[in-house]
Design a protein around this motif. Structure first.
Motif, short mmCIF file in Angstrom:
data_model
loop_
_atom_site.label_atom_id
_atom_site.label_comp_id
_atom_site.label_asym_id
_atom_site.label_seq_id
_atom_site.Cartn_x
_atom_site.Cartn_y
_atom_site.Cartn_z
N LEU A 36 28.43 18.45 10.25
CA LEU A 36 27.25 17.79 10.82
C LEU A 36 26.53 18.67 11.84
O LEU A 36 25.33 18.49 12.07
N ARG A 37 27.23 19.61 12.43
CA ARG A 37 26.58 20.53 13.38
C ARG A 37 25.98 21.74 12.67
O ARG A 37 25.32 22.55 13.30
N GLY A 38 26.17 21.87 11.38
CA GLY A 38 25.70 23.03 10.62
C GLY A 38 24.21 22.96 10.33
O GLY A 38 23.53 21.98 10.64
N ASP A 39 23.72 24.00 9.69
CA ASP A 39 22.29 24.11 9.38
C ASP A 39 21.99 23.87 7.90
O ASP A 39 20.94 24.26 7.42
N HIS A 40 22.91 23.24 7.19
CA HIS A 40 22.64 22.87 5.80
C HIS A 40 21.59 21.78 5.77
O HIS A 40 21.47 20.98 6.69
N ALA A 41 20.81 21.74 4.71
CA ALA A 41 19.74 20.75 4.60
C ALA A 41 20.27 19.32 4.71
O ALA A 41 19.66 18.47 5.37
N PHE A 42 21.42 19.04 4.09
CA PHE A 42 21.95 17.68 4.13
C PHE A 42 22.40 17.31 5.54
O PHE A 42 22.17 16.18 5.99
N ARG A 92 15.64 20.40 19.31
CA ARG A 92 16.92 20.82 19.88
C ARG A 92 18.12 20.53 19.00
O ARG A 92 18.99 21.38 18.84
N LEU A 93 18.19 19.33 18.45
CA LEU A 93 19.39 18.90 17.74
C LEU A 93 19.30 19.01 16.22
O LEU A 93 20.20 19.56 15.59
N THR A 94 18.24 18.49 15.65
CA THR A 94 18.16 18.43 14.20
C THR A 94 18.05 19.81 13.58
O THR A 94 18.78 20.15 12.65
N PHE A 95 17.13 20.62 14.10
CA PHE A 95 16.84 21.92 13.49
C PHE A 95 17.31 23.11 14.32
O PHE A 95 17.07 24.25 13.95
N HIS A 96 17.96 22.86 15.45
CA HIS A 96 18.46 23.93 16.33
C HIS A 96 17.39 25.00 16.55
O HIS A 96 17.65 26.19 16.42
N ALA A 97 16.19 24.57 16.90
CA ALA A 97 15.05 25.49 16.99
C ALA A 97 14.57 25.71 18.41
O ALA A 97 13.49 26.26 18.61
N SER A 102 8.73 26.64 20.83
CA SER A 102 8.56 26.12 22.20
C SER A 102 8.34 24.61 22.16
O SER A 102 7.99 24.04 21.12
N TRP A 103 8.52 24.00 23.32
CA TRP A 103 8.28 22.56 23.44
C TRP A 103 6.84 22.25 23.06
O TRP A 103 6.57 21.31 22.32
N TYR A 104 5.91 23.06 23.57
CA TYR A 104 4.48 22.83 23.32
C TYR A 104 4.17 22.89 21.82
O TYR A 104 3.49 22.02 21.28
N THR A 105 4.67 23.91 21.15
CA THR A 105 4.43 24.06 19.72
C THR A 105 5.02 22.89 18.94
O THR A 105 4.38 22.35 18.04
N ALA A 106 6.23 22.52 19.29
CA ALA A 106 6.87 21.39 18.61
C ALA A 106 6.07 20.11 18.80
O ALA A 106 5.90 19.34 17.85
N GLN A 107 5.58 19.88 20.01
CA GLN A 107 4.80 18.67 20.27
C GLN A 107 3.45 18.73 19.57
O GLN A 107 2.97 17.72 19.04
N LEU A 108 2.83 19.91 19.56
CA LEU A 108 1.52 20.05 18.93
C LEU A 108 1.61 19.84 17.42
O LEU A 108 0.88 19.03 16.84
N GLU A 109 2.51 20.57 16.77
CA GLU A 109 2.62 20.47 15.33
C GLU A 109 3.28 19.16 14.90
O GLU A 109 2.86 18.52 13.93
N GLY A 110 4.33 18.75 15.63
CA GLY A 110 4.94 17.46 15.34
C GLY A 110 3.97 16.32 15.63
O GLY A 110 3.97 15.31 14.94
N GLY A 111 3.15 16.51 16.66
CA GLY A 111 2.14 15.50 16.99
C GLY A 111 1.08 15.36 15.91
O GLY A 111 0.61 14.25 15.64
N ALA A 112 0.71 16.49 15.29
CA ALA A 112 -0.26 16.42 14.19
C ALA A 112 0.32 15.61 13.03
O ALA A 112 -0.39 14.79 12.42
N LEU A 159 8.59 19.14 8.64
CA LEU A 159 9.19 19.76 9.81
C LEU A 159 10.16 20.87 9.40
O LEU A 159 10.17 21.94 10.00
N ARG A 160 10.96 20.60 8.40
CA ARG A 160 11.97 21.59 7.98
C ARG A 160 11.32 22.83 7.38
O ARG A 160 11.74 23.95 7.65
N LEU A 161 10.30 22.64 6.57
CA LEU A 161 9.71 23.76 5.84
C LEU A 161 8.58 24.46 6.59
O LEU A 161 8.29 25.62 6.32
N TRP A 162 7.92 23.76 7.53
CA TRP A 162 6.75 24.34 8.17
C TRP A 162 6.96 24.56 9.66
O TRP A 162 6.79 25.66 10.16
N VAL A 163 7.32 23.52 10.39
CA VAL A 163 7.35 23.60 11.85
C VAL A 163 8.58 24.35 12.36
O VAL A 163 8.47 25.29 13.14
N PHE A 164 9.77 23.96 11.92
CA PHE A 164 10.99 24.54 12.46
C PHE A 164 11.62 25.51 11.50
O PHE A 164 12.56 26.17 11.77
#
Length: 164
Positions: A36-42, A92-97, A102-112, A159-164
């Protein structure tokens, strides 16, 4: 000083050392935790669903608390608060990114992405208010959560394919 006298670096315990033993049988909890802590898609999908579930609970509570002020306002407030929280947890947790994005980028792109989801959920609420005006608070919130589950699937992939 010889090589044998050099101090050793402290090491963290391995996954096998953290495995729980019960009556001589190794349980799967240690292996599951490592997976569960790994970076596999599942594994990421499971973490994404857990973060999404927590943020949906927060959304639902805020939606119900503000519903008396109007369904659209309750939806907007719930979406903003839960999305901001979810974006950071995903970073921080899901994609270990946190080191890559950055926080700003994550909020901007995730916000879109959230604005797209907000448009879809707002349209669903408007359709419910028009098509089923006597629908109760919990039923309406449940319908909105169903729509956000569909939006969430698309959000994970984006999020997986574009943002993180």
């Amino acid at each position: 000083m010889t090589v044998l006298d050099l101090p050793r670096r402290a090491t963290l315990p391995t996954a096998d050392a953290l495995t729980i033993y019960t009556d001589g049988y190794r349980t799967r909890f240690g292996q599951l935790g490592v997976f569960l802590r790994g970076d596999h898609a599942f594994a990421q999908l499971i973490r994404f669903a857990l973060v999404g579930g927590l943020s949906n609970i927060g959304y639902l509570l805020l939606f119900l608390a503000l519903y008396g002020e109007g369904a659209q306002l309750a939806n907007l407030a719930g979406s903003v608060v839960s999305t901001t929280m979810a974006n950071e947890l995903h970073r921080r947790l899901t994609f270990h990114a946190s080191g890559r994005v950055s926080w700003y980028t994550a909020q901007l792109e995730g916000g879109a992405l959230a604005l797209t989801g907000l448009a879809i959920t707002s349209g669903a609420i408007a359709a419910l208010e028009w098509g089923a005006p006597t629908l109760g608070d919990l039923a309406q919130a449940g319908a909105v959560l169903g729509v956000t589950a569909a939006v969430g699937t698309l959000r994970f992939l984006t999020l997986r394919l574009w943002v993180f």
